[in-house]
Design a protein around this motif. Structure first.
Motif, PDB file in Angstrom:
ATOM      1  N   MET A   1     -12.101 -15.465  -8.694  1.00 29.83           N
ATOM      2  CA  MET A   1     -10.815 -14.893  -8.294  1.00 29.83           C
ATOM      3  C   MET A   1     -10.992 -14.109  -7.002  1.00 29.83           C
ATOM      4  SD  MET A   1      -8.308 -12.317 -10.421  1.00 29.83           S
ATOM      5  CE  MET A   1      -7.657 -13.603 -11.476  1.00 29.83           C
ATOM      6  N   ARG A   2     -10.161 -14.421  -6.007  1.00 35.93           N
ATOM      7  CA  ARG A   2     -10.176 -13.684  -4.733  1.00 35.93           C
ATOM      8  C   ARG A   2      -9.083 -12.627  -4.769  1.00 35.93           C
ATOM      9  NH1 ARG A   2     -12.484 -15.639  -0.237  1.00 35.93           N
ATOM     10  NH2 ARG A   2     -10.717 -15.080   1.081  1.00 35.93           N
ATOM     11  N   VAL A   3      -9.458 -11.395  -4.448  1.00 33.14           N
ATOM     12  CA  VAL A   3      -8.513 -10.288  -4.497  1.00 33.14           C
ATOM     13  C   VAL A   3      -8.593  -9.496  -3.201  1.00 33.14           C
ATOM     14  CG1 VAL A   3      -7.838  -8.184  -5.708  1.00 33.14           C
ATOM     15  CG2 VAL A   3      -8.682 -10.132  -7.010  1.00 33.14           C
ATOM     16  N   VAL A   4      -7.456  -9.234  -2.595  1.00 32.88           N
ATOM     17  CA  VAL A   4      -7.379  -8.475  -1.348  1.00 32.88           C
ATOM     18  C   VAL A   4      -7.293  -6.991  -1.679  1.00 32.88           C
ATOM     19  CG1 VAL A   4      -6.020  -8.046   0.729  1.00 32.88           C
ATOM     20  CG2 VAL A   4      -6.266 -10.383  -0.142  1.00 32.88           C
ATOM     21  N   LEU A   5      -8.163  -6.198  -1.057  1.00 31.01           N
ATOM     22  CA  LEU A   5      -8.186  -4.748  -1.257  1.00 31.01           C
ATOM     23  C   LEU A   5      -7.585  -4.081  -0.025  1.00 31.01           C
ATOM     24  CD1 LEU A   5     -11.797  -4.293  -2.703  1.00 31.01           C
ATOM     25  CD2 LEU A   5      -9.737  -5.170  -3.824  1.00 31.01           C
ATOM     26  N   CYS A   6      -6.537  -3.328  -0.235  1.00 31.07           N
ATOM     27  CA  CYS A   6      -5.785  -2.730   0.867  1.00 31.07           C
ATOM     28  C   CYS A   6      -5.794  -1.220   0.748  1.00 31.07           C
ATOM     29  CB  CYS A   6      -4.349  -3.270   0.839  1.00 31.07           C
ATOM     30  SG  CYS A   6      -3.241  -2.510   2.033  1.00 31.07           S
ATOM     31  N   GLY A   7      -6.305  -0.558   1.769  1.00 31.68           N
ATOM     32  CA  GLY A   7      -6.325   0.896   1.796  1.00 31.68           C
ATOM     33  C   GLY A   7      -6.608   1.369   3.211  1.00 31.68           C
ATOM     34  N   TYR A   8      -6.932   2.643   3.343  1.00 31.51           N
ATOM     35  CA  TYR A   8      -7.242   3.217   4.657  1.00 31.51           C
ATOM     36  C   TYR A   8      -8.734   3.035   4.920  1.00 31.51           C
ATOM     37  CZ  TYR A   8      -6.830   6.600   8.530  1.00 31.51           C
ATOM     38  OH  TYR A   8      -6.829   7.218   9.767  1.00 31.51           O
ATOM     39  N   TYR A   9      -9.155   1.773   4.973  1.00 31.92           N
ATOM     40  CA  TYR A   9     -10.570   1.437   5.046  1.00 31.92           C
ATOM     41  C   TYR A   9     -10.992   1.118   6.483  1.00 31.92           C
ATOM     42  CZ  TYR A   9      -9.556   0.523   0.082  1.00 31.92           C
ATOM     43  OH  TYR A   9      -9.134   0.625  -1.213  1.00 31.92           O
ATOM     44  N   GLY A  10     -12.263   1.401   6.770  1.00 29.93           N
ATOM     45  CA  GLY A  10     -12.794   1.121   8.092  1.00 29.93           C
ATOM     46  C   GLY A  10     -12.358   2.121   9.139  1.00 29.93           C
ATOM     47  N   GLN A  11     -11.843   3.266   8.715  1.00 32.74           N
ATOM     48  CA  GLN A  11     -11.362   4.298   9.637  1.00 32.74           C
ATOM     49  C   GLN A  11     -12.362   5.447   9.764  1.00 32.74           C
ATOM     50  OE1 GLN A  11      -8.547   3.760  11.222  1.00 32.74           O
ATOM     51  NE2 GLN A  11      -7.192   2.530   9.941  1.00 32.74           N
ATOM     52  N   GLY A  12     -13.512   5.325   9.084  1.00 33.08           N
ATOM     53  CA  GLY A  12     -14.523   6.368   9.186  1.00 33.08           C
ATOM     54  C   GLY A  12     -14.233   7.604   8.364  1.00 33.08           C
ATOM     55  N   ASN A  13     -13.345   7.497   7.374  1.00 36.02           N
ATOM     56  CA  ASN A  13     -13.027   8.634   6.513  1.00 36.02           C
ATOM     57  C   ASN A  13     -13.805   8.498   5.209  1.00 36.02           C
ATOM     58  OD1 ASN A  13     -11.703  10.231   4.439  1.00 36.02           O
ATOM     59  ND2 ASN A  13     -10.055  10.566   5.901  1.00 36.02           N
ATOM     60  N   ALA A  14     -14.716   9.434   4.953  1.00 31.71           N
ATOM     61  CA  ALA A  14     -15.599   9.319   3.789  1.00 31.71           C
ATOM     62  C   ALA A  14     -14.825   9.297   2.477  1.00 31.71           C
ATOM     63  CB  ALA A  14     -16.604  10.475   3.775  1.00 31.71           C
ATOM     64  N   GLY A  15     -13.689   9.991   2.404  1.00 34.83           N
ATOM     65  CA  GLY A  15     -12.912   9.989   1.178  1.00 34.83           C
ATOM     66  C   GLY A  15     -12.338   8.623   0.863  1.00 34.83           C
ATOM     67  N   LEU A 213     -20.402  19.096   7.094  1.00 33.48           N
ATOM     68  CA  LEU A 213     -20.158  17.690   6.771  1.00 33.48           C
ATOM     69  C   LEU A 213     -18.813  17.236   7.328  1.00 33.48           C
ATOM     70  CD1 LEU A 213     -21.282  17.758   3.012  1.00 33.48           C
ATOM     71  CD2 LEU A 213     -22.680  17.309   5.036  1.00 33.48           C
ATOM     72  N   PRO A 214     -18.800  16.570   8.489  1.00 30.51           N
ATOM     73  CA  PRO A 214     -17.547  16.005   9.012  1.00 30.51           C
ATOM     74  C   PRO A 214     -17.218  14.706   8.286  1.00 30.51           C
ATOM     75  CG  PRO A 214     -19.339  15.643  10.575  1.00 30.51           C
ATOM     76  CD  PRO A 214     -19.929  16.387   9.415  1.00 30.51           C
ATOM     77  N   PHE A 215     -16.280  14.768   7.343  1.00 29.60           N
ATOM     78  CA  PHE A 215     -15.965  13.608   6.519  1.00 29.60           C
ATOM     79  C   PHE A 215     -15.346  12.475   7.336  1.00 29.60           C
ATOM     80  CE2 PHE A 215     -15.885  13.809   1.691  1.00 29.60           C
ATOM     81  CZ  PHE A 215     -17.049  14.543   1.631  1.00 29.60           C
ATOM     82  N   GLN A 216     -14.611  12.815   8.382  1.00 25.49           N
ATOM     83  CA  GLN A 216     -14.088  11.811   9.309  1.00 25.49           C
ATOM     84  C   GLN A 216     -14.484  12.265  10.709  1.00 25.49           C
ATOM     85  OE1 GLN A 216      -9.860  10.989   9.118  1.00 25.49           O
ATOM     86  NE2 GLN A 216     -10.127   8.985  10.059  1.00 25.49           N
ATOM     87  N   PRO A 217     -15.649  11.810  11.182  1.00 25.03           N
ATOM     88  CA  PRO A 217     -16.219  12.354  12.411  1.00 25.03           C
ATOM     89  C   PRO A 217     -15.273  12.376  13.608  1.00 25.03           C
ATOM     90  CG  PRO A 217     -17.827  10.996  11.307  1.00 25.03           C
ATOM     91  CD  PRO A 217     -16.542  10.831  10.545  1.00 25.03           C
ATOM     92  N   LYS A 218     -14.471  11.330  13.775  1.00 26.79           N
ATOM     93  CA  LYS A 218     -13.622  11.292  14.969  1.00 26.79           C
ATOM     94  C   LYS A 218     -12.608  12.433  14.990  1.00 26.79           C
ATOM     95  CE  LYS A 218     -10.233   7.945  13.150  1.00 26.79           C
ATOM     96  NZ  LYS A 218      -9.670   6.582  13.332  1.00 26.79           N
ATOM     97  N   SER A 219     -12.311  13.012  13.833  1.00 26.38           N
ATOM     98  CA  SER A 219     -11.400  14.151  13.808  1.00 26.38           C
ATOM     99  C   SER A 219     -12.104  15.457  13.435  1.00 26.38           C
ATOM    100  CB  SER A 219     -10.249  13.891  12.827  1.00 26.38           C
ATOM    101  OG  SER A 219     -10.733  13.756  11.509  1.00 26.38           O
ATOM    102  N   ASP A 220     -13.116  15.398  12.562  1.00 28.23           N
ATOM    103  CA  ASP A 220     -13.742  16.610  12.022  1.00 28.23           C
ATOM    104  C   ASP A 220     -14.928  17.126  12.834  1.00 28.23           C
ATOM    105  OD1 ASP A 220     -11.978  15.820  10.078  1.00 28.23           O
ATOM    106  OD2 ASP A 220     -13.427  15.735   8.451  1.00 28.23           O
ATOM    107  N   LEU A 221     -15.481  16.260  13.688  1.00 26.18           N
ATOM    108  CA  LEU A 221     -16.734  16.619  14.355  1.00 26.18           C
ATOM    109  C   LEU A 221     -16.592  17.829  15.265  1.00 26.18           C
ATOM    110  CD1 LEU A 221     -19.692  15.959  14.794  1.00 26.18           C
ATOM    111  CD2 LEU A 221     -19.007  14.331  16.575  1.00 26.18           C
ATOM    112  N   ASP A 222     -15.453  17.954  15.930  1.00 28.32           N
ATOM    113  CA  ASP A 222     -15.268  19.081  16.855  1.00 28.32           C
ATOM    114  C   ASP A 222     -15.372  20.407  16.118  1.00 28.32           C
ATOM    115  OD1 ASP A 222     -14.395  20.211  19.506  1.00 28.32           O
ATOM    116  OD2 ASP A 222     -12.731  20.905  18.267  1.00 28.32           O
ATOM    117  N   ILE A 223     -14.767  20.501  14.941  1.00 29.10           N
ATOM    118  CA  ILE A 223     -14.851  21.742  14.158  1.00 29.10           C
ATOM    119  C   ILE A 223     -16.283  21.992  13.716  1.00 29.10           C
ATOM    120  CG2 ILE A 223     -14.172  22.824  11.979  1.00 29.10           C
ATOM    121  CD1 ILE A 223     -11.435  21.552  12.297  1.00 29.10           C
ATOM    122  N   ALA A 224     -16.970  20.929  13.267  1.00 28.07           N
ATOM    123  CA  ALA A 224     -18.363  21.091  12.847  1.00 28.07           C
ATOM    124  C   ALA A 224     -19.223  21.603  14.006  1.00 28.07           C
ATOM    125  CB  ALA A 224     -18.910  19.766  12.321  1.00 28.07           C
ATOM    126  N   GLN A 225     -18.985  21.087  15.194  1.00 30.71           N
ATOM    127  CA  GLN A 225     -19.760  21.537  16.360  1.00 30.71           C
ATOM    128  C   GLN A 225     -19.492  23.008  16.673  1.00 30.71           C
ATOM    129  OE1 GLN A 225     -18.432  18.424  19.056  1.00 30.71           O
ATOM    130  NE2 GLN A 225     -20.460  17.498  19.060  1.00 30.71           N
TER     131      GLN A 225
END
Length: 368
Positions: A1-15, A213-225
């Motif tokens: 069975m082939r099933v398509v998984l749809c979410g906010y995937y591949g955006q670099g968000n660890a959650g 821990l920047p869970f989404q580096p493209k947005s969280d990294l600045d605060i971590a720095q």
């Protein structure tokens, strides 16, 4: 069975990646998943799965046409607070899958807020058309109840995520405190400065080492720095399979941590201070004492449901010393969730897996 998984995937968000990994772990063995991703190459490399670009209309049509099922894969996909375009994207794919006669599952959903009448009507119609629905919180369950839509209510699927060992933590000093902050309008420059000063005082009083821990580096990294610059010798930004005292100019040189690694990191710290929902869930799920900073109703609901201490960001004390003293007292008397509590939560979470097996296993029923 082939099933398509749809979410906010591949955006670099660890959650959201944690939701994907948990979904992959829970799928029946007979299912071949096809993940809709914003970064197909990275998703393939990380998880060894077939992918489809989430933005290519032709590829999406072809992938759905060749599939047996379609899943909204967890998280706050159906809400119109951050963007009105986002729910329309997910609505369109679910509507197409339902029109094609596929098995359609809304899995581990956090529904709302839905402020616009149009998004509420579309959400009601499409959830009603799903083969089955599971939600992760009481707010979503109440909305579906009001709409007379059958559903399963169980804790967020990430509670059941299996941790993955991460190398290098043994070289870091003890004790350790993990910090997960993210940008948000409620985290104003003044509040960030207040939190920074409070973290400095917390570190000095506890002699702890801070893992940022920047869970989404493209947005969280600045605060971590910024936090690292304020605590240069007693903190470390952890990303890309190893920690770094600063950060490379080209962070894309290595893949970010697998979400399961974050859960392993939380198991090796004495305390976590987190804004992000799945940072709190991963930490609490490995019996790490958590202190929440809530910017969203979903975080507040988690705090209330599991009695996690914390503040709403818009009610954050203005005095850094008041914050640090609260943290120090929590650090000294911290009480994680008990093994019995965690076992109960994990057991309830597996209802999301039971839904998948009920409708996707070889002898599943295909009626809605």
């Amino acid at each position: 069975m082939r099933v398509v998984l749809c979410g906010y995937y591949g955006q670099g968000n660890a959650g959201d990646e944690a939701l994907l990994v948990t979904l992959l772990q829970m799928l029946p063995d007979n299912v071949t998943p096809v993940v809709l991703s914003a970064n197909c190459e990275e998703t393939q490399q990380q998880y060894g799965v077939e992918t489809c670009s989430r933005t290519s209309i032709w590829d999406l049509w072809r992938t759905l046409a060749s599939a047996d099922g379609f899943i909204w894969g967890g998280g706050s996909l159906i809400q119109d607070v951050t963007s009105w375009r986002s729910p329309l994207y997910y609505f369109a794919l679910m509507a197409l899958a339902q029109r094609m006669g596929k098995i359609t599952l809304a899995w581990g959903q956090g529904i709302g807020p839905l402020n616009a009448a149009l998004t509420r009507r579309l959400a009601r119609s499409l959830f009603r058309g799903c083969t089955a629905v599971s939600v992760r919180d009481r707010q979503g369950a109440q909305l579906l109840t009001d709409w007379n839509i059958p559903h399963i209510l169980a804790p967020d699927p990430v509670w059941a995520l299996d941790p993955l060992p991460v190398e290098g933590l043994d070289r870091l000093p003890h004790p350790r405190i993990a910090v997960v902050l993210r940008p948000h309008p409620q985290l104003t420059a003044d509040r960030l400065q207040t939190l920074t000063q409070a973290l400095i005082e917390l570190q000095q009083r506890t002699q702890s080492y801070l893992l940022l821990l920047p869970f989404q580096p493209k947005s969280d990294l600045d605060i971590a720095q910024r936090l690292h610059q304020a605590l240069p010798k007693v903190s470390e930004i952890w990303i890309g399979d190893k920690g770094t005292h600063g950060w490379r100019d080209t962070p894309s040189e290595s893949l970010p941590n697998r979400p399961e690694q974050y859960k392993s990191i939380f198991s090796q710290v004495e305390m976590a201070i987190a804004m992000r929902l799945h940072g709190l869930i991963m930490a609490a799920g490995v019996a790490c004492p958590c202190f929440a900073l809530s910017y969203d109703p979903k975080v507040t609901q988690l705090m209330e449901q599991f009695n996690l201490p914390g503040w709403e960001l818009d009610q954050l004390p203005e005095n850094p010393s008041q914050i640090s003293q609260t943290w120090i007292e929590f650090y000294q008397h911290r009480q994680p969730l008990t093994p019995a509590q965690l076992e109960g939560i994990r057991s309830q979470t597996m209802e999301h897996q039971q839904l998948l097996h009920r409708y996707l296993s070889p002898n599943c029923k295909k009626d809605s």
